[in-house]
Design a protein around this motif. Structure first.
Motif, mmCIF file in Angstrom:
data_model
loop_
_atom_site.group_PDB
_atom_site.id
_atom_site.type_symbol
_atom_site.label_atom_id
_atom_site.label_comp_id
_atom_site.label_asym_id
_atom_site.label_seq_id
_atom_site.Cartn_x
_atom_site.Cartn_y
_atom_site.Cartn_z
ATOM 1 N N MET A 175 21.920 51.122 39.302
ATOM 2 C CA MET A 175 20.404 51.760 39.394
ATOM 3 C C MET A 175 20.182 52.350 37.809
ATOM 4 S SD MET A 175 18.857 54.892 41.430
ATOM 5 C CE MET A 175 20.126 56.079 40.931
ATOM 6 N N LEU A 176 18.934 51.698 37.598
ATOM 7 C CA LEU A 176 18.503 52.166 36.133
ATOM 8 C C LEU A 176 17.447 53.274 36.618
ATOM 9 C CD1 LEU A 176 18.139 52.034 33.218
ATOM 10 C CD2 LEU A 176 16.474 50.274 33.473
ATOM 11 N N SER A 177 17.876 54.844 36.182
ATOM 12 C CA SER A 177 16.986 55.648 36.759
ATOM 13 C C SER A 177 16.558 56.484 35.424
ATOM 14 C CB SER A 177 18.157 56.581 37.531
ATOM 15 O OG SER A 177 17.367 57.843 37.829
ATOM 16 N N THR A 178 15.048 56.906 35.413
ATOM 17 C CA THR A 178 14.372 57.529 34.389
ATOM 18 C C THR A 178 13.879 58.745 35.182
ATOM 19 O OG1 THR A 178 14.058 55.548 33.234
ATOM 20 C CG2 THR A 178 12.681 57.508 32.562
ATOM 21 N N ALA A 179 14.078 59.909 34.560
ATOM 22 C CA ALA A 179 12.952 61.206 35.192
ATOM 23 C C ALA A 179 12.619 61.856 33.696
ATOM 24 C CB ALA A 179 14.246 61.972 35.544
ATOM 25 N N TRP A 180 11.427 62.394 33.992
ATOM 26 C CA TRP A 180 10.586 62.990 32.934
ATOM 27 C C TRP A 180 9.867 64.113 33.448
ATOM 28 C CZ3 TRP A 180 9.224 58.326 35.116
ATOM 29 C CH2 TRP A 180 8.123 58.098 35.529
ATOM 30 N N GLY A 181 9.621 65.250 32.477
ATOM 31 C CA GLY A 181 8.699 66.297 32.669
ATOM 32 C C GLY A 181 8.226 66.396 31.298
ATOM 33 N N ILE A 182 6.951 65.918 30.997
ATOM 34 C CA ILE A 182 6.319 66.247 29.464
ATOM 35 C C ILE A 182 5.219 66.943 29.341
ATOM 36 C CG2 ILE A 182 5.599 64.687 27.479
ATOM 37 C CD1 ILE A 182 7.477 62.561 28.513
ATOM 38 N N PRO A 183 4.991 67.920 28.987
ATOM 39 C CA PRO A 183 3.545 68.509 28.813
ATOM 40 C C PRO A 183 2.642 67.614 27.806
ATOM 41 C CG PRO A 183 5.171 69.668 27.324
ATOM 42 C CD PRO A 183 6.037 68.712 27.986
ATOM 43 N N ILE A 184 1.370 67.865 28.101
ATOM 44 C CA ILE A 184 0.311 67.172 27.775
ATOM 45 C C ILE A 184 -0.291 68.003 26.659
ATOM 46 C CG2 ILE A 184 -1.670 65.552 27.999
ATOM 47 C CD1 ILE A 184 -0.777 64.807 30.784
ATOM 48 N N GLY A 185 0.267 68.082 25.456
ATOM 49 C CA GLY A 185 -0.248 68.873 24.389
ATOM 50 C C GLY A 185 -0.514 70.577 25.046
ATOM 51 N N SER A 186 -1.627 71.080 24.817
ATOM 52 C CA SER A 186 -1.976 72.568 25.205
ATOM 53 C C SER A 186 -3.092 72.578 26.355
ATOM 54 C CB SER A 186 -2.260 73.327 24.065
ATOM 55 O OG SER A 186 -3.657 72.730 23.243
ATOM 56 N N THR A 187 -2.983 71.505 27.192
ATOM 57 C CA THR A 187 -4.066 71.373 28.191
ATOM 58 C C THR A 187 -3.750 71.882 29.398
ATOM 59 O OG1 THR A 187 -3.285 69.191 29.021
ATOM 60 C CG2 THR A 187 -4.752 69.088 26.989
ATOM 61 N N GLY A 188 -2.528 72.544 29.559
ATOM 62 C CA GLY A 188 -2.095 72.882 30.887
ATOM 63 C C GLY A 188 -1.660 71.717 31.851
ATOM 64 N N LEU A 189 -1.791 70.597 31.389
ATOM 65 C CA LEU A 189 -1.362 69.620 32.168
ATOM 66 C C LEU A 189 -0.165 69.070 31.687
ATOM 67 C CD1 LEU A 189 -4.746 67.393 32.103
ATOM 68 C CD2 LEU A 189 -3.925 68.325 33.938
ATOM 69 N N SER A 190 0.803 68.165 32.786
ATOM 70 C CA SER A 190 2.162 67.962 32.458
ATOM 71 C C SER A 190 2.071 66.515 33.090
ATOM 72 C CB SER A 190 3.272 68.824 32.823
ATOM 73 O OG SER A 190 3.073 69.184 34.151
ATOM 74 N N PHE A 191 3.034 65.343 32.723
ATOM 75 C CA PHE A 191 2.985 64.454 33.341
ATOM 76 C C PHE A 191 4.510 64.402 33.762
ATOM 77 C CE2 PHE A 191 4.126 59.631 32.518
ATOM 78 C CZ PHE A 191 3.690 59.288 33.932
ATOM 79 N N GLU A 192 4.833 64.141 35.020
ATOM 80 C CA GLU A 192 6.165 64.466 35.729
ATOM 81 C C GLU A 192 6.407 63.235 36.756
ATOM 82 O OE1 GLU A 192 6.037 68.263 37.644
ATOM 83 O OE2 GLU A 192 5.054 69.181 35.782
ATOM 84 N N GLY A 193 7.801 62.999 37.031
ATOM 85 C CA GLY A 193 8.140 62.065 37.924
ATOM 86 C C GLY A 193 9.551 61.335 37.463
ATOM 87 N N TYR A 194 9.524 60.347 38.223
ATOM 88 C CA TYR A 194 10.965 59.233 38.107
ATOM 89 C C TYR A 194 10.620 57.986 38.553
ATOM 90 C CZ TYR A 194 11.178 59.307 43.068
ATOM 91 O OH TYR A 194 11.110 59.335 44.606
ATOM 92 N N ALA A 195 11.357 57.115 37.655
ATOM 93 C CA ALA A 195 11.385 55.825 38.131
ATOM 94 C C ALA A 195 12.698 55.012 38.256
ATOM 95 C CB ALA A 195 10.457 54.987 36.923
ATOM 96 N N ASN A 196 13.077 54.288 39.286
ATOM 97 C CA ASN A 196 14.231 53.888 39.343
ATOM 98 C C ASN A 196 14.225 52.203 39.892
ATOM 99 O OD1 ASN A 196 15.686 56.467 39.452
ATOM 100 N ND2 ASN A 196 15.222 56.692 41.642
ATOM 101 N N TRP A 197 14.952 51.629 39.337
ATOM 102 C CA TRP A 197 15.363 49.949 39.565
ATOM 103 C C TRP A 197 16.424 50.145 40.058
ATOM 104 C CZ3 TRP A 197 19.125 46.895 38.387
ATOM 105 C CH2 TRP A 197 19.079 45.504 38.500
ATOM 106 N N LEU A 198 16.615 49.409 41.435
ATOM 107 C CA LEU A 198 18.023 49.103 41.962
ATOM 108 C C LEU A 198 18.430 47.951 41.983
ATOM 109 C CD1 LEU A 198 16.787 52.117 43.635
ATOM 110 C CD2 LEU A 198 19.056 52.330 44.242
ATOM 111 N N GLY A 199 19.659 47.528 41.924
ATOM 112 C CA GLY A 199 20.083 46.144 42.217
ATOM 113 C C GLY A 199 20.280 45.792 43.705
#
Length: 270
Positions: A175-199
């Motif tokens: 499984m190639l697994s990516t997880a993230w939580g990244i603020p979008i500047g000072s907007t109060g918004l954030s981009f969050e989630g995960y992406a998995n590829w499983l054989g």
């Protein structure tokens, strides 16, 4: 519907996380709710509505980090009014912190080693999943605002659904697994989630083929708590979208094996 075993697992996982939090450099705990009307389940060609309540805890301590998520999923009549508990736990050791060495290079902040498990139980009348899954492997921790972790994991998975008399173990698969939580500047918004590829995990428990799967779950969240005077990132709302191809390893020609699910989401952090 959560069985005694499920309750014990939830309690033990929560206790482990709270124990780490006592010595944590940072921690974040939340309860949340999400809702969507376009969920899909394999061998079911109908759009399913689900209400989902979740408990999430994350913390970082001297040598690494913990992540625990417990989802309680409630389906409508198109999925037998099923209830499901799904638990994910991951622990990542920071190799640099353990060794006292700096492994930063290029866009990589550090190196880690991740282990954990997925566990579920569901009470629908057609499959009634009882998944057990262990994962282990290396992790790249990327140098971004917030976090972005990329892991290559070995997956050891088994299940015992309706009609299977003993626990069936799939082939070990990657499984190639990516997880993230990244603020979008000072907007109060954030981009969050995960992406998995499983054989592919070999033959399924009924002797049929399985296929590689892709599961991407991403959300844009807004810090409404600051606007309401509740404190920064205390109350967040947003939109979520899940794309899940070959769900649970079912080939693309199986009805319901492709999910494209928009959701609304809200979280209270404490």
């Amino acid at each position: 519907m959560v069985t005694r075993t499920a309750g014990c697992l939830i309690a033990l996982s929560a206790l482990a996380s709270m124990h780490s939090a006592n010595a944590a450099d940072w921690s974040d705990t939340s309860i949340g709710y999400r809702y969507g009307t376009k969920f899909a389940e394999p061998y079911n060609n109908q759009d399913i509505t689900k209400n989902i309540i979740n408990f999430t805890h994350a913390d970082g301590y001297k040598y690494g980090s913990n992540y625990l998520n417990v989802d309680l999923l409630m389906s409508d009549h198109k999925d037998d009014n099923a209830q499901e508990a799904y638990i994910v736990y991951r622990h990542t050791l920071d190799i640099g912190k353990i060794s006292g060495k700096d492994f930063k290079f290029g866009p990589v902040r550090g190196l880690g080693f991740t282990g954990g498990f997925d566990w579920n139980t569901k009470n629908d009348n057609s499959y009634a999943s009882k998944k057990r899954m262990l994962v282990v492997g290396p992790t790249l921790m990327m140098d971004v605002p917030g976090f972005l972790n990329i892991s290559l994991l070995a997956v050891f998975e088994s299940n015992q659904p309706i009609g299977v008399t003993s626990r069936y173990r799939y082939d070990t698969h990657p499984m190639l697994s990516t997880a993230w939580g990244i603020p979008i500047g000072s907007t109060g918004l954030s981009f969050e989630g995960y992406a998995n590829w499983l054989g592919s995990k070999g033959k399924n428990e009924f002797g049929g083929p399985t296929s590689p799967e892709v599961n991407i779950d991403a959300q844009v969240m807004y810090d409404l708590g600051t606007q309401l005077g509740m404190g920064k990132n205390t109350f967040k709302v947003g939109l979520e979208y899940q794309y899940w191809r070959n769900k649970f390893g079912n080939p693309h020609d199986v009805p319901g094996s492709l999910a494209k699910t928009p959701m609304i989401r809200a979280e209270y952090h404490f």
